[in-house]
Design a protein around this motif. Sequence first.
Motif, short mmCIF file in Angstrom:
data_model
loop_
_atom_site.label_atom_id
_atom_site.label_comp_id
_atom_site.label_asym_id
_atom_site.label_seq_id
_atom_site.Cartn_x
_atom_site.Cartn_y
_atom_site.Cartn_z
N ILE A 172 0.85 -1.19 0.00
CA ILE A 172 0.00 0.00 0.00
C ILE A 172 0.89 1.24 0.00
O ILE A 172 1.82 1.35 0.81
N ALA A 173 0.61 2.15 -0.92
CA ALA A 173 1.44 3.35 -1.05
C ALA A 173 0.59 4.61 -0.99
O ALA A 173 -0.50 4.66 -1.55
N PHE A 174 1.10 5.62 -0.30
CA PHE A 174 0.51 6.95 -0.36
C PHE A 174 0.94 7.60 -1.68
O PHE A 174 2.10 7.47 -2.09
N TRP A 175 0.02 8.32 -2.32
CA TRP A 175 0.29 8.98 -3.59
C TRP A 175 0.03 10.48 -3.43
O TRP A 175 -1.09 10.88 -3.09
N ASN A 176 1.08 11.30 -3.66
CA ASN A 176 0.94 12.75 -3.45
C ASN A 176 0.68 13.52 -4.74
O ASN A 176 0.82 14.74 -4.77
N GLY A 177 0.32 12.79 -5.79
CA GLY A 177 0.06 13.42 -7.07
C GLY A 177 1.23 13.33 -8.04
O GLY A 177 1.05 13.48 -9.25
N GLU A 178 2.41 13.03 -7.49
CA GLU A 178 3.62 12.92 -8.31
C GLU A 178 4.43 11.67 -8.00
O GLU A 178 5.05 11.08 -8.88
N LYS A 179 4.44 11.27 -6.73
CA LYS A 179 5.27 10.15 -6.30
C LYS A 179 4.46 9.21 -5.41
O LYS A 179 3.49 9.61 -4.76
N ALA A 180 4.93 7.95 -5.39
CA ALA A 180 4.33 6.94 -4.51
C ALA A 180 5.28 6.63 -3.37
O ALA A 180 6.50 6.50 -3.59
N PHE A 181 4.74 6.50 -2.16
CA PHE A 181 5.54 6.23 -0.97
C PHE A 181 4.99 4.98 -0.29
O PHE A 181 3.99 5.03 0.44
N PRO A 182 5.61 3.82 -0.55
CA PRO A 182 5.07 2.55 -0.04
C PRO A 182 5.18 2.42 1.48
O PRO A 182 6.15 2.88 2.10
N CYS A 183 4.18 1.78 2.04
CA CYS A 183 4.19 1.39 3.45
C CYS A 183 4.89 0.04 3.59
O CYS A 183 5.28 -0.59 2.60
N GLN B 127 7.71 6.33 8.60
CA GLN B 127 8.47 5.59 9.61
C GLN B 127 7.57 4.50 10.21
O GLN B 127 6.44 4.78 10.62
N PHE B 128 8.11 3.30 10.27
CA PHE B 128 7.36 2.17 10.82
C PHE B 128 8.17 1.50 11.93
O PHE B 128 9.40 1.39 11.84
N SER B 129 7.46 1.04 12.93
CA SER B 129 8.08 0.28 14.01
C SER B 129 8.70 -0.99 13.45
O SER B 129 8.23 -1.55 12.46
N ASP B 130 9.78 -1.47 14.10
CA ASP B 130 10.38 -2.74 13.66
C ASP B 130 9.71 -3.95 14.32
O ASP B 130 10.20 -5.08 14.21
N LYS B 131 8.58 -3.70 14.99
CA LYS B 131 7.83 -4.81 15.58
C LYS B 131 7.04 -5.55 14.51
O LYS B 131 6.98 -5.13 13.35
N LYS B 132 6.41 -6.63 14.90
CA LYS B 132 5.53 -7.41 14.02
C LYS B 132 4.10 -7.19 14.47
O LYS B 132 3.82 -7.10 15.67
N ALA B 133 3.18 -7.11 13.51
CA ALA B 133 1.76 -6.88 13.82
C ALA B 133 0.92 -7.98 13.21
O ALA B 133 1.17 -8.44 12.08
N ILE B 134 -0.09 -8.40 13.95
CA ILE B 134 -1.03 -9.42 13.48
C ILE B 134 -2.46 -8.95 13.73
O ILE B 134 -2.77 -8.40 14.79
N CYS B 135 -3.30 -9.16 12.73
CA CYS B 135 -4.74 -8.88 12.85
C CYS B 135 -5.49 -10.17 12.60
O CYS B 135 -5.33 -10.81 11.56
N LEU B 136 -6.34 -10.55 13.55
CA LEU B 136 -7.20 -11.72 13.43
C LEU B 136 -8.64 -11.25 13.26
O LEU B 136 -9.12 -10.40 14.02
N VAL B 137 -9.32 -11.76 12.25
CA VAL B 137 -10.70 -11.38 11.98
C VAL B 137 -11.64 -12.44 12.54
O VAL B 137 -11.52 -13.62 12.20
N MET B 138 -12.57 -12.02 13.39
CA MET B 138 -13.60 -12.92 13.91
C MET B 138 -14.88 -12.70 13.10
O MET B 138 -15.29 -11.55 12.87
#
Length: 412
Positions: free
Chosen positions: A194-205, A318-329
């Motif tokens: 997923i990337a943010f788009w500022n109209g000229e460039k893409a900045f991936p997450c 900037q992203f944390s170097d941790k790991k994230a998990i999402c569980l869907v019920m």
Amino acid sequence: MKVLIIGNGGRESAIAKKLSEDKRISQMFFAKGNATTENLGKNLPYDSVAELRDFALREKIDFTFVGPELPLVNGIVDEFQKHNLKIFGPTKRAADLEGSKAFSKKFMQDYGIRTAKAAIFDSYVEADQYIQNHSYPLVIKASGLASGKGVVICEDKETAHHTLHQFMIERIYGDAGIKVVVEEFLQGFEASIIAFWNGEKAFPCVSAKDYKKVGNGNTGANTGGMGTVAPSPEFTAEHLADFNKNILEPTVKGIKDKALDFVGIIFFGVLVQDNQCYLLEYNMRFGDPETQVIMALLENNLLDVIHDCIEGKDLDLQFSDKKAICLVMCSGGYPGNFEIGYEIQGLDKVKHSNVLFAGAEQIAGKVVTNSGRVLNVVATGDTYEEAREKVYEDAKTLHFDYAFYREDIGKF
């Protein structure tokens, strides 16, 4: 600031939670919202573009965030911009990269974006003739929006013929299936970028791994997503470099060539086969449930990121170097038929995770189910196993009638 968030899923809950950290926001409104957003602002009954536009004008909304694809494809951004209302998302033309798989596939082909070989049909007879001489398995996609369910992997001619008939003749997804994309089957692992788009460039997450099938071991029917992990443990720096060269850079060129002027999000659904990235699809908004893990790791102020995008500024994500998990019920029977109206219990016993409601609402002081994907349990840890232990320990404390979830999210 007054903020309007459109949507009612776990994605919108995650965005709202992140934005609620910003003291500059005095009021948040949600259309139509859920049990999480009701505690963060005011849920609204509106869903049409006209109703939302009029509300934004009347309340002098400073900024609108659009979560789901349908209002984007219906041109809500264009309508808001006509009235000088600040809004984050693609214009109707740009949203066609998601709203029409035929349009997006031709876009990929025209700009040399690495993707599966494919043919596009609006004639049932021609499509049926084509599959008679095709190798199997193959993939048939409804061109329009089908709530994430309009993609079928066909193992043989009989399945392909049946799928074409369902899409184009029976129209089980309405007009979404009157045009189809038939493409070669790719085998590998998927990743969401997923990337943010500022109209000229893409900045991936940071990358994410989405679990689309309803059952353990990635079995059963496709769903809107049964869970996510970020960063994707399979998607390496080598894969990212290949993605940038063969998917991201030609996408940027195509967007500029076609003058698809917008600021917002570009979601790249990627499949890695033999260490090469192939683009499966674009979404022109945050994914669900990918957003839940990305927001859990994002260290930037989200309002600043969005504002800088709208202003055309470069981003330093900037992203944390941790790991994230999402569980869907989910509600029993999902993604098929299911019943709603069951009280969700045990919320006070959750210790380690954030609970983000999706298909749930507050009625008479109780939180009850009102859709198939009911809630998300999100946690972070120094390792995937630590985050996984937190999520599943807390999931065991939650209960509503006929609840179920996959038991292998984040298990590698």
